[in-house]
Design a protein around this motif. Structure first.
Motif, PDB file in Angstrom:
ATOM      1  N   PRO A  43       0.636  -0.834  -0.285  1.00  0.00           N
ATOM      2  CA  PRO A  43      -0.483   0.026  -0.250  1.00  0.00           C
ATOM      3  C   PRO A  43       1.018   1.019  -0.367  1.00  0.00           C
ATOM      4  O   PRO A  43       2.023   1.093   0.519  1.00  0.00           O
ATOM      5  N   GLY A  44       0.287   2.124  -1.013  1.00  0.00           N
ATOM      6  CA  GLY A  44       0.951   3.597  -1.383  1.00  0.00           C
ATOM      7  C   GLY A  44       0.422   4.607   0.052  1.00  0.00           C
ATOM      8  O   GLY A  44      -0.814   3.997   0.120  1.00  0.00           O
ATOM      9  N   THR A  45       0.546   5.267   0.617  1.00  0.00           N
ATOM     10  CA  THR A  45       0.092   6.864   1.052  1.00  0.00           C
ATOM     11  C   THR A  45       1.473   8.262   0.901  1.00  0.00           C
ATOM     12  O   THR A  45       2.455   7.727   1.110  1.00  0.00           O
ATOM     13  N   SER A  46       0.744   9.164   1.842  1.00  0.00           N
ATOM     14  CA  SER A  46       1.096  10.065   1.318  1.00  0.00           C
ATOM     15  C   SER A  46       0.556  11.097   2.741  1.00  0.00           C
ATOM     16  O   SER A  46       1.593  12.286   3.141  1.00  0.00           O
ATOM     17  N   ARG A  47       0.155   9.846   3.906  1.00  0.00           N
ATOM     18  CA  ARG A  47      -0.412  10.460   5.269  1.00  0.00           C
ATOM     19  C   ARG A  47       0.387   9.113   5.906  1.00  0.00           C
ATOM     20  O   ARG A  47       0.735   8.086   5.836  1.00  0.00           O
ATOM     21  N   ILE A  48       1.540  10.487   7.423  1.00  0.00           N
ATOM     22  CA  ILE A  48       1.615   9.705   8.325  1.00  0.00           C
ATOM     23  C   ILE A  48       0.735   8.082   8.777  1.00  0.00           C
ATOM     24  O   ILE A  48       0.405   7.297   9.001  1.00  0.00           O
ATOM     25  N   ALA A  49      -0.809   8.731   9.391  1.00  0.00           N
ATOM     26  CA  ALA A  49      -1.930   8.467   9.777  1.00  0.00           C
ATOM     27  C   ALA A  49      -1.953   7.376   9.089  1.00  0.00           C
ATOM     28  O   ALA A  49      -2.542   6.456   9.734  1.00  0.00           O
ATOM     29  N   HIS A  50      -1.905   7.435   7.401  1.00  0.00           N
ATOM     30  CA  HIS A  50      -2.538   5.656   6.877  1.00  0.00           C
ATOM     31  C   HIS A  50      -1.430   4.972   7.010  1.00  0.00           C
ATOM     32  O   HIS A  50      -1.614   4.273   6.779  1.00  0.00           O
ATOM     33  N   LEU A  51      -0.400   5.805   6.529  1.00  0.00           N
ATOM     34  CA  LEU A  51       1.212   4.383   6.667  1.00  0.00           C
ATOM     35  C   LEU A  51       0.826   3.760   7.838  1.00  0.00           C
ATOM     36  O   LEU A  51       1.229   2.467   7.960  1.00  0.00           O
TER      37      LEU A  51
END
Length: 178
Positions: A146-154
């Motif tokens: 999974p990819g993300t640009s948000r720390i919370a989602h990471l």
């Protein structure tokens, strides 16, 4: 096997350059004939991995590859992707990682590609509406990316590797939708 190849997952040998079939035209006619020629030439040139997906024409791309290459030559890996489906309400393509959708796309892909198993199956993108833990529980060789640009989602994504589903939760997620 090309000298510049490597193993995927320890035993699937592929060359260093694959072929993405996304842009191949699938409609009947001279463009399709040209697409078939391109795919066959890729294999002649030593390409050992061809990437397709259900998304590419709702399976038409998979059918084109089977028409062009089946029976597949030894050492050729056809990989396909699932997890994107057309909305019945809007007709738009959207992420859909529900178990029943993935199962249907896998089974229909086997028929379209004229094969008994997918040597390498990819998930387009993780569907945020499906627990990333269900994927991990399916098999020890599934590797969600999974990819993300948000720390919370990471942090949420990474936490899924520590989540253990109960047998009841797995059975519920594996069961066909009613």
């Amino acid at each position: 096997m090309a000298a510049d190849g490597f193993a995927i997952g320890g035993d699937l040998r592929v060359g260093r350059l694959g072929f993405g079939a996304m842009h191949l035209p699938t409609a009947a006619g001279s463009a399709r004939d040209g697409a078939i020629a391109v795919v066959r030439r890729a294999v002649e040139l030593g390409v050992t991995l061809i990437d397709t997906a259900y998304l590419y024409g709702g399976g038409a791309n998979e059918e084109l590859l089977a028409e062009a290459l089946h029976p597949y030559p030894p050492g050729l890996l056809i990989t396909t992707k699932v997890g994107v489906a057309r909305s019945a309400a809007t007709g738009e393509w959207r992420l859909d990682g529900r178990p029943e959708v993935l199962r249907e796309q896998v089974e229909r892909g086997l028929v379209r590609l004229r094969t008994e198993r997918h040597a390498l199956l990819q998930l387009h993108r993780v569907d945020p509406g499906v627990p990333l833990a269900w994927l991990l529980a399916r098999s020890p060789v599934i590797l969600p990316i999974p990819g993300t640009s948000r720390i919370a989602h990471l942090e949420e994504n990474v936490a899924a590797r520590h989540l253990r589903l109960t047998p009841e939760q797995r059975a519920r997620l594996d069961a066909p939708a009613t």
